[in-house]
Design a protein around this motif. Sequence first.
Motif, PDB file in Angstrom:
ATOM      1  N   ALA A   1    -117.365   9.124  32.457  1.00 14.46           N
ATOM      2  CA  ALA A   1    -117.911   7.957  32.155  1.00 14.46           C
ATOM      3  C   ALA A   1    -117.911   8.485  30.834  1.00 14.46           C
ATOM      4  O   ALA A   1    -118.328   6.470  30.369  1.00 14.46           O
ATOM      5  N   GLY A   2    -117.573   8.575  29.792  1.00 13.32           N
ATOM      6  CA  GLY A   2    -117.911   8.913  28.677  1.00 13.32           C
ATOM      7  C   GLY A   2    -116.843   8.295  27.764  1.00 13.32           C
ATOM      8  O   GLY A   2    -116.097   7.227  26.793  1.00 13.32           O
TER       9      GLY A   2
ATOM     10  N   ALA B   1    -113.752   0.999  26.560  1.00 13.12           N
ATOM     11  CA  ALA B   1    -114.771   0.097  26.734  1.00 13.12           C
ATOM     12  C   ALA B   1    -115.029  -0.283  25.348  1.00 13.12           C
ATOM     13  O   ALA B   1    -115.272  -1.837  24.738  1.00 13.12           O
ATOM     14  N   GLN B   2    -115.759   0.489  24.837  1.00 12.25           N
ATOM     15  CA  GLN B   2    -116.640   0.178  23.567  1.00 12.25           C
ATOM     16  C   GLN B   2    -115.629   0.314  22.299  1.00 12.25           C
ATOM     17  O   GLN B   2    -115.892   0.192  20.635  1.00 12.25           O
ATOM     18  N   GLY B   3    -114.591   0.324  22.158  1.00 19.54           N
ATOM     19  CA  GLY B   3    -113.805   0.960  21.262  1.00 19.54           C
ATOM     20  C   GLY B   3    -113.054  -0.138  20.510  1.00 19.54           C
ATOM     21  O   GLY B   3    -113.592  -2.054  21.032  1.00 19.54           O
ATOM     22  N   ARG B   4    -111.443  -0.946  19.674  1.00 24.59           N
ATOM     23  CA  ARG B   4    -111.408  -1.921  18.572  1.00 24.59           C
ATOM     24  C   ARG B   4    -111.091  -3.048  20.106  1.00 24.59           C
ATOM     25  O   ARG B   4    -109.811  -2.494  20.464  1.00 24.59           O
ATOM     26  N   GLU B   5    -111.360  -4.353  20.109  1.00 25.46           N
ATOM     27  CA  GLU B   5    -110.361  -5.482  20.524  1.00 25.46           C
ATOM     28  C   GLU B   5    -109.374  -5.187  21.166  1.00 25.46           C
ATOM     29  O   GLU B   5    -108.763  -5.128  19.355  1.00 25.46           O
ATOM     30  N   LEU B   6    -107.780  -4.850  21.738  1.00 28.02           N
ATOM     31  CA  LEU B   6    -106.960  -4.723  21.313  1.00 28.02           C
ATOM     32  C   LEU B   6    -106.471  -6.809  22.095  1.00 28.02           C
ATOM     33  O   LEU B   6    -106.936  -6.900  22.697  1.00 28.02           O
TER      34      LEU B   6
ATOM     35  N   LYS C   1    -111.189  -3.033  34.317  1.00 28.07           N
ATOM     36  CA  LYS C   1    -110.595  -1.381  33.942  1.00 28.07           C
ATOM     37  C   LYS C   1    -111.082  -0.198  32.174  1.00 28.07           C
ATOM     38  O   LYS C   1    -110.915   0.883  32.640  1.00 28.07           O
ATOM     39  N   GLY C   2    -111.970  -1.121  32.035  1.00 25.93           N
ATOM     40  CA  GLY C   2    -113.067  -0.578  31.234  1.00 25.93           C
ATOM     41  C   GLY C   2    -112.207  -0.283  30.180  1.00 25.93           C
ATOM     42  O   GLY C   2    -112.474   0.470  28.644  1.00 25.93           O
ATOM     43  N   ARG C   3    -110.744  -1.818  29.591  1.00 23.79           N
ATOM     44  CA  ARG C   3    -109.844  -1.676  28.686  1.00 23.79           C
ATOM     45  C   ARG C   3    -110.147  -2.992  27.871  1.00 23.79           C
ATOM     46  O   ARG C   3    -110.243  -4.127  28.279  1.00 23.79           O
ATOM     47  N   ASN C   4    -110.997  -3.014  26.446  1.00 25.03           N
ATOM     48  CA  ASN C   4    -111.166  -3.681  25.866  1.00 25.03           C
ATOM     49  C   ASN C   4    -110.038  -4.769  25.050  1.00 25.03           C
ATOM     50  O   ASN C   4    -109.285  -4.115  24.352  1.00 25.03           O
ATOM     51  N   VAL C   5    -109.400  -5.680  25.990  1.00 26.70           N
ATOM     52  CA  VAL C   5    -107.990  -6.257  26.127  1.00 26.70           C
ATOM     53  C   VAL C   5    -108.773  -7.759  25.960  1.00 26.70           C
ATOM     54  O   VAL C   5    -109.252  -7.997  26.618  1.00 26.70           O
TER      55      VAL C   5
ATOM     56  N   ALA D   1    -101.283   3.106  20.369  1.00 26.54           N
ATOM     57  CA  ALA D   1    -102.277   3.707  19.672  1.00 26.54           C
ATOM     58  C   ALA D   1    -100.658   4.484  18.792  1.00 26.54           C
ATOM     59  O   ALA D   1    -100.931   4.870  18.107  1.00 26.54           O
ATOM     60  N   SER D   2     -99.976   4.546  19.364  1.00 27.08           N
ATOM     61  CA  SER D   2     -98.838   5.790  18.849  1.00 27.08           C
ATOM     62  C   SER D   2     -98.337   4.463  17.900  1.00 27.08           C
ATOM     63  O   SER D   2     -96.661   5.232  17.728  1.00 27.08           O
TER      64      SER D   2
END
Length: 221
Positions: free
Chosen positions: A21-22, A28-33, A65-69, A216-217
């Motif tokens: 969950a973390g 989800a809380q990371g930088r918006e892509l 799906k928890g992706r900040n996009v 990210a890579s």
Amino acid sequence: MPYGRRAALQKAALGIGVLLAGTTGARAQGRELRLLMLGDSITAGYGLARGEGPPARIEALLREKGRNVRLLDAGVSGDTTAGGRARLEWALADRPDAVIVALGGNDALRGLTPAQMRTNLTAILDGLAARNIPTLLAGMIAPPNLGAEYGREFAAVFSDLAAARPQIVFYPFLLEGVAGEPTLNQPDRIHPNPRGAQVLAERLLPAIETLLDRVASSPAG
């Protein structure tokens, strides 16, 4: 099972659940892509209400799906690969982290040569590669009325470009599962209806997630 062992297993399972969950929450809380979709009327959601087109549906699925996009809709109705090539610099002004190239349908509808399309898509893909922007190439299929030879040459443009660029993500047919299905298309039998746009987004989603995992890579990420 002894109580102590069962309690230990329950505690471990709880810990794994919290960890997962973390991880999802952190993503989800990371930088918006920013994901740019460079396309034509299919991307622009021709005939659909705001929020019903493929970009909006893709963004909703990714956020579920928890992706900040955030999807950047760079679809222009009637655009060919030449048009997409001409406005690439403008489309990149928002500095996207990744790009979906979804052009080619209008090249076929206008009977433009596959050679012309190849030249334009090559320029677009090379321009994105020069900027180290992870890219997904979505292919298209020519209408059968243009003949078998044209259809083979047309499809080969996309597969050849993808084969020569293993760093890009390749999705062979943008309208896979939608084209030719009356219940998923508008009366013109070309543009997806709201349900068709949803199906398009759902089918394309795994390839998009592969693309986003490369952000990210990448040197630009």
